[in-house]
Design a protein around this motif. Structure first.
Motif, PDB file in Angstrom:
ATOM      1  N   PRO A  18       0.829  -1.207   0.000  1.00 46.13           N
ATOM      2  CA  PRO A  18       0.000   0.000   0.000  1.00 46.13           C
ATOM      3  C   PRO A  18       0.864   1.257   0.000  1.00 46.13           C
ATOM      4  N   GLN A  19       0.524   2.212  -0.844  1.00 49.99           N
ATOM      5  CA  GLN A  19       1.341   3.420  -0.973  1.00 49.99           C
ATOM      6  C   GLN A  19       0.720   4.635  -0.288  1.00 49.99           C
ATOM      7  N   HIS A  20      -0.590   4.763  -0.285  1.00 48.34           N
ATOM      8  CA  HIS A  20      -1.312   5.828   0.422  1.00 48.34           C
ATOM      9  C   HIS A  20      -0.623   7.185   0.384  1.00 48.34           C
ATOM     10  N   ASP A  21      -0.419   7.726  -0.779  1.00 51.28           N
ATOM     11  CA  ASP A  21       0.115   9.079  -0.970  1.00 51.28           C
ATOM     12  C   ASP A  21       1.533   9.288  -0.453  1.00 51.28           C
ATOM     13  N   ARG A  22       2.250   8.235  -0.130  1.00 48.24           N
ATOM     14  CA  ARG A  22       3.625   8.439   0.314  1.00 48.24           C
ATOM     15  C   ARG A  22       4.536   8.568  -0.899  1.00 48.24           C
ATOM     16  N   ARG A  23       5.679   9.101  -0.652  1.00 46.94           N
ATOM     17  CA  ARG A  23       6.668   9.235  -1.722  1.00 46.94           C
ATOM     18  C   ARG A  23       7.259   7.870  -2.044  1.00 46.94           C
ATOM     19  N   VAL A  24       7.776   7.763  -3.222  1.00 47.38           N
ATOM     20  CA  VAL A  24       8.507   6.558  -3.617  1.00 47.38           C
ATOM     21  C   VAL A  24       9.855   6.600  -2.913  1.00 47.38           C
ATOM     22  N   ARG A  25      10.240   5.507  -2.324  1.00 48.53           N
ATOM     23  CA  ARG A  25      11.559   5.426  -1.689  1.00 48.53           C
ATOM     24  C   ARG A  25      12.139   4.046  -1.976  1.00 48.53           C
ATOM     25  N   LEU A  26      13.318   4.041  -2.584  1.00 49.15           N
ATOM     26  CA  LEU A  26      14.049   2.805  -2.806  1.00 49.15           C
ATOM     27  C   LEU A  26      15.229   2.796  -1.853  1.00 49.15           C
ATOM     28  N   VAL A  27      15.352   1.742  -1.074  1.00 43.75           N
ATOM     29  CA  VAL A  27      16.408   1.639  -0.071  1.00 43.75           C
ATOM     30  C   VAL A  27      17.305   0.453  -0.440  1.00 43.75           C
ATOM     31  N   VAL A  28      18.612   0.665  -0.334  1.00 39.56           N
ATOM     32  CA  VAL A  28      19.555  -0.373  -0.733  1.00 39.56           C
ATOM     33  C   VAL A  28      20.852  -0.241   0.056  1.00 39.56           C
ATOM     34  N   LYS A  29      21.501  -1.368   0.260  1.00 38.18           N
ATOM     35  CA  LYS A  29      22.817  -1.375   0.904  1.00 38.18           C
ATOM     36  C   LYS A  29      23.865  -1.361  -0.198  1.00 38.18           C
ATOM     37  N   VAL A  30      24.819  -0.430  -0.088  1.00 35.26           N
ATOM     38  CA  VAL A  30      25.888  -0.308  -1.082  1.00 35.26           C
ATOM     39  C   VAL A  30      27.232  -0.317  -0.375  1.00 35.26           C
ATOM     40  N   ARG A  31      28.258  -0.559  -1.147  1.00 36.26           N
ATOM     41  CA  ARG A  31      29.616  -0.507  -0.626  1.00 36.26           C
ATOM     42  C   ARG A  31      30.307   0.705  -1.228  1.00 36.26           C
ATOM     43  N   GLY A  34      34.884   0.481   0.537  1.00 37.77           N
ATOM     44  CA  GLY A  34      35.042  -0.697   1.363  1.00 37.77           C
ATOM     45  C   GLY A  34      34.084  -0.817   2.532  1.00 37.77           C
ATOM     46  N   ALA A  35      33.271   0.193   2.772  1.00 36.03           N
ATOM     47  CA  ALA A  35      32.331   0.161   3.896  1.00 36.03           C
ATOM     48  C   ALA A  35      30.899   0.093   3.369  1.00 36.03           C
ATOM     49  N   HIS A  36      30.067  -0.681   4.041  1.00 39.61           N
ATOM     50  CA  HIS A  36      28.664  -0.783   3.659  1.00 39.61           C
ATOM     51  C   HIS A  36      27.883   0.407   4.209  1.00 39.61           C
ATOM     52  N   GLN A  37      27.024   0.957   3.359  1.00 39.61           N
ATOM     53  CA  GLN A  37      26.158   2.064   3.751  1.00 39.61           C
ATOM     54  C   GLN A  37      24.750   1.763   3.274  1.00 39.61           C
ATOM     55  N   LEU A  38      23.779   2.210   4.020  1.00 36.26           N
ATOM     56  CA  LEU A  38      22.391   2.105   3.617  1.00 36.26           C
ATOM     57  C   LEU A  38      22.017   3.424   2.958  1.00 36.26           C
ATOM     58  N   LEU A  39      21.637   3.370   1.690  1.00 34.16           N
ATOM     59  CA  LEU A  39      21.253   4.572   0.946  1.00 34.16           C
ATOM     60  C   LEU A  39      19.799   4.458   0.520  1.00 34.16           C
ATOM     61  N   SER A  40      19.163   5.599   0.375  1.00 37.07           N
ATOM     62  CA  SER A  40      17.813   5.613  -0.182  1.00 37.07           C
ATOM     63  C   SER A  40      17.720   6.729  -1.205  1.00 37.07           C
ATOM     64  N   HIS A  90      21.197   2.479  -9.165  1.00 39.44           N
ATOM     65  CA  HIS A  90      21.784   1.331  -9.853  1.00 39.44           C
ATOM     66  C   HIS A  90      21.663   0.067  -9.004  1.00 39.44           C
ATOM     67  N   GLU A  91      22.026   0.168  -7.741  1.00 35.27           N
ATOM     68  CA  GLU A  91      21.962  -0.993  -6.860  1.00 35.27           C
ATOM     69  C   GLU A  91      20.517  -1.384  -6.533  1.00 35.27           C
ATOM     70  N   ALA A  92      19.620  -0.404  -6.389  1.00 34.20           N
ATOM     71  CA  ALA A  92      18.200  -0.708  -6.156  1.00 34.20           C
ATOM     72  C   ALA A  92      17.627  -1.451  -7.353  1.00 34.20           C
ATOM     73  N   ASN A  93      18.036  -1.070  -8.542  1.00 30.69           N
ATOM     74  CA  ASN A  93      17.592  -1.762  -9.747  1.00 30.69           C
ATOM     75  C   ASN A  93      18.101  -3.201  -9.751  1.00 30.69           C
ATOM     76  N   ARG A  94      19.379  -3.383  -9.445  1.00 33.57           N
ATOM     77  CA  ARG A  94      19.957  -4.736  -9.406  1.00 33.57           C
ATOM     78  C   ARG A  94      19.292  -5.613  -8.357  1.00 33.57           C
ATOM     79  N   ALA A  95      18.897  -4.989  -7.231  1.00 32.85           N
ATOM     80  CA  ALA A  95      18.281  -5.741  -6.133  1.00 32.85           C
ATOM     81  C   ALA A  95      16.775  -5.961  -6.332  1.00 32.85           C
ATOM     82  N   GLY A  96      16.198  -5.325  -7.344  1.00 32.79           N
ATOM     83  CA  GLY A  96      14.771  -5.499  -7.610  1.00 32.79           C
ATOM     84  C   GLY A  96      13.857  -4.741  -6.665  1.00 32.79           C
TER      85      GLY A  96
END
Length: 168
Positions: A18-31, A34-40, A90-96
């Motif tokens: 359910p989206q209910h007027d919220r914004r689109v947000r894609l969240v993904v872990k990237v490197r 050498g460090a992992h970060q959570l990006l949206s 790019h990573e959100a696309n790869r992760a589906g």
């Protein structure tokens, strides 16, 4: 008349969550470095185009870049810069993430920016991110080129540096 607009509301109605007027947000872990970060990423707009003759739909996430953030950031990787946003897409696309969040089979990222020079910087940054291959996930155009044409007829540049129309 042969292309129909699919607006955000119609896309949300078919989404698995359910989206209910919220914004689109894609969240993904990237490197990064050498460090992992959570990006949206939250696109400025989401829409689709449907070919009326075939029923085939294409989906787009629009980014309006006003040139306020650098394309590259060399000193502090924690700060915002446009290449980091492209990496998240790019990573959100790869992760589906687009399938899980919106039920979209695919999407492309349209970036409208301030100048042709900035388009070139973005293409170069995107190529660095893909080990020189580039990606057709990203399409870029500058303000003057877009204003001088119908958006469906305008020549956008892919992340591989090739001109295309968004209806192709």
């Amino acid at each position: 008349s042969d292309i129909a607009l699919i607006d955000r509301r119609e896309i949300f109605e078919s989404a698995p969550k359910p989206q209910h007027d919220r914004r689109v947000r894609l969240v993904v872990k990237v490197r990064i470095d050498g460090a992992h970060q959570l990006l949206s990423v939250d696109p400025d707009e989401l829409f689709g185009l449907r070919d009326q003759a075939t029923g085939k739909a294409s989906y787009f996430m629009l980014e309006r870049d006003r040139g306020e953030m650098p394309v590259h950031r060399r000193k502090s990787k924690d700060q915002t810069y446009y290449a980091k946003k492209m990496l998240a897409y790019h990573e959100a696309n790869r992760a589906g993430e687009h399938v899980q969040e919106l039920g979209l089979p695919s999407f492309r990222v349209l970036t409208v920016t301030t100048s042709r020079a900035r388009v070139e910087q973005m293409i170069e940054a995107q190529k660095e991110m893909t080990d020189g291959r580039g990606s057709n996930l990203f399409l870029f155009i500058d303000d003057a080129s877009l204003l001088g044409s119908n958006p469906l007829d305008a020549q956008w540049m892919t992340g591989k540096g090739k001109p295309v129309k968004i209806t192709e």
